[in-house]
Design a protein around this motif. Structure first.
Motif, PDB file in Angstrom:
ATOM      1  N   ILE A 271      28.957  90.854  71.864  1.00 57.74           N
ATOM      2  CA  ILE A 271      27.929  91.766  72.372  1.00 57.74           C
ATOM      3  C   ILE A 271      28.289  93.230  72.127  1.00 57.74           C
ATOM      4  CG2 ILE A 271      27.121  90.135  74.099  1.00 57.74           C
ATOM      5  CD1 ILE A 271      28.573  91.790  76.217  1.00 57.74           C
ATOM      6  N   LEU A 272      29.421  93.504  71.463  1.00 61.61           N
ATOM      7  CA  LEU A 272      29.766  94.888  71.141  1.00 61.61           C
ATOM      8  C   LEU A 272      28.679  95.493  70.256  1.00 61.61           C
ATOM      9  CD1 LEU A 272      33.602  94.726  70.504  1.00 61.61           C
ATOM     10  CD2 LEU A 272      32.410  95.638  72.487  1.00 61.61           C
ATOM     11  N   GLY A 273      28.276  96.687  70.569  1.00 59.03           N
ATOM     12  CA  GLY A 273      27.214  97.355  69.830  1.00 59.03           C
ATOM     13  C   GLY A 273      25.825  96.988  70.295  1.00 59.03           C
ATOM     14  N   PHE A 274      25.706  96.066  71.252  1.00 57.54           N
ATOM     15  CA  PHE A 274      24.410  95.623  71.759  1.00 57.54           C
ATOM     16  C   PHE A 274      23.698  96.777  72.470  1.00 57.54           C
ATOM     17  CE2 PHE A 274      21.742  93.615  75.026  1.00 57.54           C
ATOM     18  CZ  PHE A 274      20.967  92.805  74.220  1.00 57.54           C
ATOM     19  N   ASN A 275      22.418  96.901  72.249  1.00 55.37           N
ATOM     20  CA  ASN A 275      21.610  97.965  72.851  1.00 55.37           C
ATOM     21  C   ASN A 275      21.202  97.540  74.263  1.00 55.37           C
ATOM     22  OD1 ASN A 275      20.089 100.210  73.268  1.00 55.37           O
ATOM     23  ND2 ASN A 275      18.625  99.808  71.643  1.00 55.37           N
ATOM     24  N   LEU A 276      22.031  97.886  75.247  1.00 55.47           N
ATOM     25  CA  LEU A 276      21.848  97.479  76.641  1.00 55.47           C
ATOM     26  C   LEU A 276      20.731  98.252  77.330  1.00 55.47           C
ATOM     27  CD1 LEU A 276      23.301  95.689  78.836  1.00 55.47           C
ATOM     28  CD2 LEU A 276      24.491  97.761  79.487  1.00 55.47           C
ATOM     29  N   ILE A 277      20.621  99.541  77.044  1.00 55.65           N
ATOM     30  CA  ILE A 277      19.626 100.423  77.657  1.00 55.65           C
ATOM     31  C   ILE A 277      18.708 100.937  76.564  1.00 55.65           C
ATOM     32  CG2 ILE A 277      19.271 102.560  78.944  1.00 55.65           C
ATOM     33  CD1 ILE A 277      20.772 100.442  80.570  1.00 55.65           C
TER      34      ILE A 277
ATOM     35  N   LEU B 103      18.163  97.555  88.901  1.00 54.72           N
ATOM     36  CA  LEU B 103      17.346  96.666  88.075  1.00 54.72           C
ATOM     37  C   LEU B 103      16.212  96.115  88.917  1.00 54.72           C
ATOM     38  CD1 LEU B 103      20.090  94.666  86.203  1.00 54.72           C
ATOM     39  CD2 LEU B 103      18.795  96.613  85.391  1.00 54.72           C
ATOM     40  N   LEU B 104      15.026  96.118  88.337  1.00 56.01           N
ATOM     41  CA  LEU B 104      13.825  95.717  89.070  1.00 56.01           C
ATOM     42  C   LEU B 104      13.175  94.506  88.429  1.00 56.01           C
ATOM     43  CD1 LEU B 104      12.338  99.298  89.377  1.00 56.01           C
ATOM     44  CD2 LEU B 104      13.589  98.073  91.130  1.00 56.01           C
ATOM     45  N   ASP B 105      12.398  93.811  89.216  1.00 52.50           N
ATOM     46  CA  ASP B 105      11.575  92.710  88.733  1.00 52.50           C
ATOM     47  C   ASP B 105      10.232  92.818  89.431  1.00 52.50           C
ATOM     48  OD1 ASP B 105      10.814  90.433  87.378  1.00 52.50           O
ATOM     49  OD2 ASP B 105      11.675  89.068  88.846  1.00 52.50           O
TER      50      ASP B 105
ATOM     51  N   PRO C 259      22.666  91.357  78.100  1.00 50.74           N
ATOM     52  CA  PRO C 259      23.338  91.023  76.842  1.00 50.74           C
ATOM     53  C   PRO C 259      23.509  89.520  76.608  1.00 50.74           C
ATOM     54  CG  PRO C 259      24.893  92.003  78.391  1.00 50.74           C
ATOM     55  CD  PRO C 259      23.544  92.076  79.021  1.00 50.74           C
ATOM     56  N   VAL C 260      23.482  88.718  77.641  1.00 56.91           N
ATOM     57  CA  VAL C 260      23.680  87.270  77.483  1.00 56.91           C
ATOM     58  C   VAL C 260      22.345  86.561  77.269  1.00 56.91           C
ATOM     59  CG1 VAL C 260      24.584  85.183  78.562  1.00 56.91           C
ATOM     60  CG2 VAL C 260      25.775  87.356  78.877  1.00 56.91           C
ATOM     61  N   THR C 261      21.382  86.797  78.167  1.00 55.17           N
ATOM     62  CA  THR C 261      20.105  86.075  78.093  1.00 55.17           C
ATOM     63  C   THR C 261      19.063  86.798  77.243  1.00 55.17           C
ATOM     64  OG1 THR C 261      19.218  87.157  80.059  1.00 55.17           O
ATOM     65  CG2 THR C 261      20.501  85.122  80.383  1.00 55.17           C
ATOM     66  N   ARG C 262      19.300  88.064  76.943  1.00 49.26           N
ATOM     67  CA  ARG C 262      18.375  88.917  76.169  1.00 49.26           C
ATOM     68  C   ARG C 262      17.054  89.169  76.907  1.00 49.26           C
ATOM     69  NH1 ARG C 262      22.763  89.331  73.534  1.00 49.26           N
ATOM     70  NH2 ARG C 262      22.857  89.022  71.291  1.00 49.26           N
ATOM     71  N   SER C 263      17.027  88.931  78.215  1.00 50.59           N
ATOM     72  CA  SER C 263      15.816  89.205  78.994  1.00 50.59           C
ATOM     73  C   SER C 263      15.753  90.699  79.320  1.00 50.59           C
ATOM     74  CB  SER C 263      15.798  88.384  80.282  1.00 50.59           C
ATOM     75  OG  SER C 263      16.889  88.749  81.103  1.00 50.59           O
ATOM     76  N   GLU C 264      14.560  91.242  79.363  1.00 45.15           N
ATOM     77  CA  GLU C 264      14.346  92.662  79.612  1.00 45.15           C
ATOM     78  C   GLU C 264      13.855  92.880  81.035  1.00 45.15           C
ATOM     79  OE1 GLU C 264      11.663  94.172  76.670  1.00 45.15           O
ATOM     80  OE2 GLU C 264      13.068  93.814  75.034  1.00 45.15           O
ATOM     81  N   SER C 265      14.391  93.925  81.681  1.00 46.02           N
ATOM     82  CA  SER C 265      13.974  94.281  83.038  1.00 46.02           C
ATOM     83  C   SER C 265      13.830  95.790  83.118  1.00 46.02           C
ATOM     84  CB  SER C 265      15.035  93.862  84.066  1.00 46.02           C
ATOM     85  OG  SER C 265      15.260  92.499  84.027  1.00 46.02           O
ATOM     86  N   PRO C 266      12.824  96.263  83.841  1.00 43.19           N
ATOM     87  CA  PRO C 266      12.759  97.707  84.067  1.00 43.19           C
ATOM     88  C   PRO C 266      13.867  98.114  85.034  1.00 43.19           C
ATOM     89  CG  PRO C 266      11.025  96.607  85.270  1.00 43.19           C
ATOM     90  CD  PRO C 266      11.719  95.558  84.459  1.00 43.19           C
ATOM     91  N   PHE C 267      14.305  99.358  84.924  1.00 41.25           N
ATOM     92  CA  PHE C 267      15.310  99.850  85.857  1.00 41.25           C
ATOM     93  C   PHE C 267      15.038 101.308  86.175  1.00 41.25           C
ATOM     94  CE2 PHE C 267      17.172 101.288  81.948  1.00 41.25           C
ATOM     95  CZ  PHE C 267      17.850 102.456  82.270  1.00 41.25           C
TER      96      PHE C 267
END
Length: 141
Positions: A75-81, A122-124, A100-108
């Motif tokens: 996951i190095l280099g992964f676009n987290l934000i 992190l919000l849902d 980074p693991v599930t690739r699911s997106e959440s607003p924050f």
């Protein structure tokens, strides 16, 4: 008659103090200052991930540059934000967090909490309302 002048003087003095305070707060929290507060390397409170914040046309991104577990090195280099838009006062700035693991997106939402600290929430969306999934504190390195 003198009482009216005293009241007018007090109202004018109050308005002047409020105006000067507003200008000082706006200058202290200008977008350039917010940019310098956010850009750079940050580590989460569990010391497991370090991310590098940078901006592209005033929209901030955060990439993972270090993880403490060897098996997660993919996951190095992964676009987290992604798409973090800073508010002028730096409070409740919003963006997208990508797990980074599930690739699911959440607003924050992001709040600065003093020099070199911020809180990320992190919000849902549940029933049309935002529910808090997780809160993290991040520290500047």
């Amino acid at each position: 008659m003198k009482t009216i002048y005293q009241v007018l003087f007090m109202v004018a003095a109050f308005a002047l103090v409020v105006g000067v305070t507003a200008v000082v707060v706006m200058l202290m929290n200008s977008s350039a200052r917010m940019k310098t507060k956010l850009e750079g390397m940050w580590i989460n409170e569990s010391n497991s991930i370090r991310i590098l914040f940078h901006d592209i046309d005033s929209v901030f991104q955060g990439n993972i540059i270090w993880v403490n577990e060897i098996q997660q090195s993919q996951i190095l280099g992964f676009n987290l934000i992604r798409g973090l838009m800073m508010k002028s006062f730096g409070q409740r700035s919003t963006g997208i967090y990508v797990d980074p693991v599930t690739r699911s997106e959440s607003p924050f939402q992001l709040w600065f909490q003093g020099e070199g600290q911020m809180k990320m929430v992190l919000l849902d969306k549940v029933n049309g309302r935002h529910e808090v999934l997780r809160e993290e504190k991040w520290f500047r390195l």
